[in-house]
Design a protein around this motif. Structure first.
Motif, PDB file in Angstrom:
ATOM      1  N   ALA A 165       2.964   5.121  -8.672  1.00  0.00           N
ATOM      2  CA  ALA A 165       3.647   6.253  -7.941  1.00  0.00           C
ATOM      3  C   ALA A 165       2.551   6.868  -6.874  1.00  0.00           C
ATOM      4  O   ALA A 165       3.763   7.282  -6.530  1.00  0.00           O
ATOM      5  CB  ALA A 165       3.935   6.898  -9.727  1.00  0.00           C
ATOM      6  N   THR A 166       1.462   6.403  -7.163  1.00  0.00           N
ATOM      7  CA  THR A 166       1.331   6.939  -5.627  1.00  0.00           C
ATOM      8  C   THR A 166       0.701   5.906  -4.910  1.00  0.00           C
ATOM      9  O   THR A 166      -0.460   4.688  -5.249  1.00  0.00           O
ATOM     10  CB  THR A 166       0.103   7.581  -5.677  1.00  0.00           C
ATOM     11  N   PRO A 167       1.337   5.661  -4.415  1.00  0.00           N
ATOM     12  CA  PRO A 167       0.858   4.361  -2.876  1.00  0.00           C
ATOM     13  C   PRO A 167      -0.369   4.605  -3.035  1.00  0.00           C
ATOM     14  O   PRO A 167      -1.069   5.321  -2.367  1.00  0.00           O
ATOM     15  CB  PRO A 167       1.813   4.330  -1.909  1.00  0.00           C
ATOM     16  N   ARG A 168      -1.074   3.370  -2.580  1.00  0.00           N
ATOM     17  CA  ARG A 168      -2.895   3.064  -2.636  1.00  0.00           C
ATOM     18  C   ARG A 168      -2.721   2.600  -1.074  1.00  0.00           C
ATOM     19  O   ARG A 168      -2.458   0.818  -1.160  1.00  0.00           O
ATOM     20  CB  ARG A 168      -3.251   2.696  -3.856  1.00  0.00           C
ATOM     21  N   THR A 227      -3.714  12.156   7.591  1.00  0.00           N
ATOM     22  CA  THR A 227      -1.883  11.943   7.758  1.00  0.00           C
ATOM     23  C   THR A 227      -1.772  11.484   6.271  1.00  0.00           C
ATOM     24  O   THR A 227      -0.670  12.331   6.016  1.00  0.00           O
ATOM     25  CB  THR A 227      -1.463  11.571   9.077  1.00  0.00           C
ATOM     26  N   LEU A 228      -2.276  10.320   6.083  1.00  0.00           N
ATOM     27  CA  LEU A 228      -1.535   9.390   4.916  1.00  0.00           C
ATOM     28  C   LEU A 228      -2.298  10.509   3.854  1.00  0.00           C
ATOM     29  O   LEU A 228      -1.002  10.202   2.415  1.00  0.00           O
ATOM     30  CB  LEU A 228      -2.971   8.451   4.969  1.00  0.00           C
ATOM     31  N   SER A 253      -5.798  -5.733  -3.588  1.00  0.00           N
ATOM     32  CA  SER A 253      -5.661  -3.991  -4.490  1.00  0.00           C
ATOM     33  C   SER A 253      -5.445  -3.207  -3.545  1.00  0.00           C
ATOM     34  O   SER A 253      -4.729  -2.200  -4.193  1.00  0.00           O
ATOM     35  CB  SER A 253      -6.758  -3.766  -5.181  1.00  0.00           C
ATOM     36  N   HIS A 254      -4.689  -2.915  -2.695  1.00  0.00           N
ATOM     37  CA  HIS A 254      -3.538  -2.035  -2.316  1.00  0.00           C
ATOM     38  C   HIS A 254      -2.319  -2.691  -1.790  1.00  0.00           C
ATOM     39  O   HIS A 254      -2.243  -3.278  -1.674  1.00  0.00           O
ATOM     40  CB  HIS A 254      -4.479  -1.624  -1.195  1.00  0.00           C
ATOM     41  N   ALA A 260       5.167   0.031   2.547  1.00  0.00           N
ATOM     42  CA  ALA A 260       4.093  -0.448   1.843  1.00  0.00           C
ATOM     43  C   ALA A 260       5.312  -1.020   0.061  1.00  0.00           C
ATOM     44  O   ALA A 260       5.026  -1.649  -0.967  1.00  0.00           O
ATOM     45  CB  ALA A 260       2.813   0.851   0.932  1.00  0.00           C
ATOM     46  N   ALA A 261       5.758   0.395  -0.183  1.00  0.00           N
ATOM     47  CA  ALA A 261       6.700   0.586  -0.958  1.00  0.00           C
ATOM     48  C   ALA A 261       7.896  -0.993  -1.957  1.00  0.00           C
ATOM     49  O   ALA A 261       7.517  -1.155  -2.571  1.00  0.00           O
ATOM     50  CB  ALA A 261       7.457   1.145  -1.364  1.00  0.00           C
TER      51      ALA A 261
END
Ligand SMILES: Cc1cc2nc3c(=O)[nH]c(=O)nc-3n(C[C@H](O)[C@H](O)[C@H](O)COP(=O)(O)O)c2cc1C
Length: 197
Positions: free
Chosen positions: A3-6, A30-31, A74-75, A189-190
């Motif tokens: 749910a939270t992008p890494r 900013t991220l 892993s990101h 990214a999503a």
């Protein structure tokens, strides 16, 4: 993707007080304000020998390249802030990308850390051209590595004057440019994460 992008953030310079490092710090902030789980790293912690195909044949992929490859895997994506050396990407960054592009396996598992991964780009320089030649080269290199490079970019001219005491951009236009890069990166990214095999 969770749910939270890494997202991973790093600069192409390890110089103390580097403008690209300060640009990466602005990106990180900013991220984080957009609710992203950010990992900020320094390439100082991933030192690598100059790429040499004989070295790879004899000794394999260096541990630090494998460590960085696993971290990228892993990101959900990453943001790179590059300096400009002689109109192009500095050797530290190019060498790191070259080693990463050689990673194909991690033990018995396939691992291709760059392909299909979202990436946002920033550049900076001490002069007025803001590293725009370097960022174009970096874009082409990463596309060649099959990365999903987002279109907006943030290029910071006159690095010596660009940041205030808190490390933020003095120029409102740069703040907007960074916000556009970050928004596009989070969306890409999503999307890229959904496309992963
Ligand atoms: C080898 C070298 C080549 C450089 N070439 C350029 C260049 O082509 N364009 C430019 O705007 N600045 C150039 N510079 C100046 C850099 O913008 C400046 O040193 C900057 O601070 C380096 O990035 P950093 O602050 O992120 O370490 C060059 C610097 C070095 C050391």
């Amino acid at each position: 993707m969770t749910a939270t992008p890494r997202l991973l953030v790093f600069a192409g310079s390890v110089r103390s007080g580097a403008f690209s490092g300060k640009t990466a710090d602005v990106a990180q902030k900013t991220l984080a304000l957009q609710g992203v789980d950010v990992t900020r790293i320094s390439l100082l912690d991933y030192t690598l020998p100059i790429y040499d195909q004989d070295l790879e044949k004899e000794e394999g992929i260096p541990q630090n390249a494998m460590k960085l490859a696993r971290l990228i895997a892993s990101h959900d994506g990453m943001l790179i802030a590059t300096p400009e050396y002689n109109g192009s990407v500095p050797p530290l960054l190019k060498n790191t990308i070259d080693w990463l592009s050689r990673v194909r396996r991690d033990g018995d598992k396939a691992l291709n850390p760059l392909a299909g991964k979202a990436v946002g780009l920033c550049s900076s320089s001490e002069g007025q051209f803001a590293g725009i030649r370097a960022i174009s080269h970096l874009r082409a290199i990463l596309q060649r590595c099959q990365m999903d490079v987002v279109t907006p970019e943030c290029s910071v001219p006159r690095g010596g004057e660009a940041f205030d005491d808190k490390g933020d951009f003095r120029d409102e236009r740069l703040r907007r440019a960074m916000a556009r890069v970050v928004t596009a990166l989070v969306e890409q990214a999503a999307f890229s994460a959904r496309m992963e095999p």
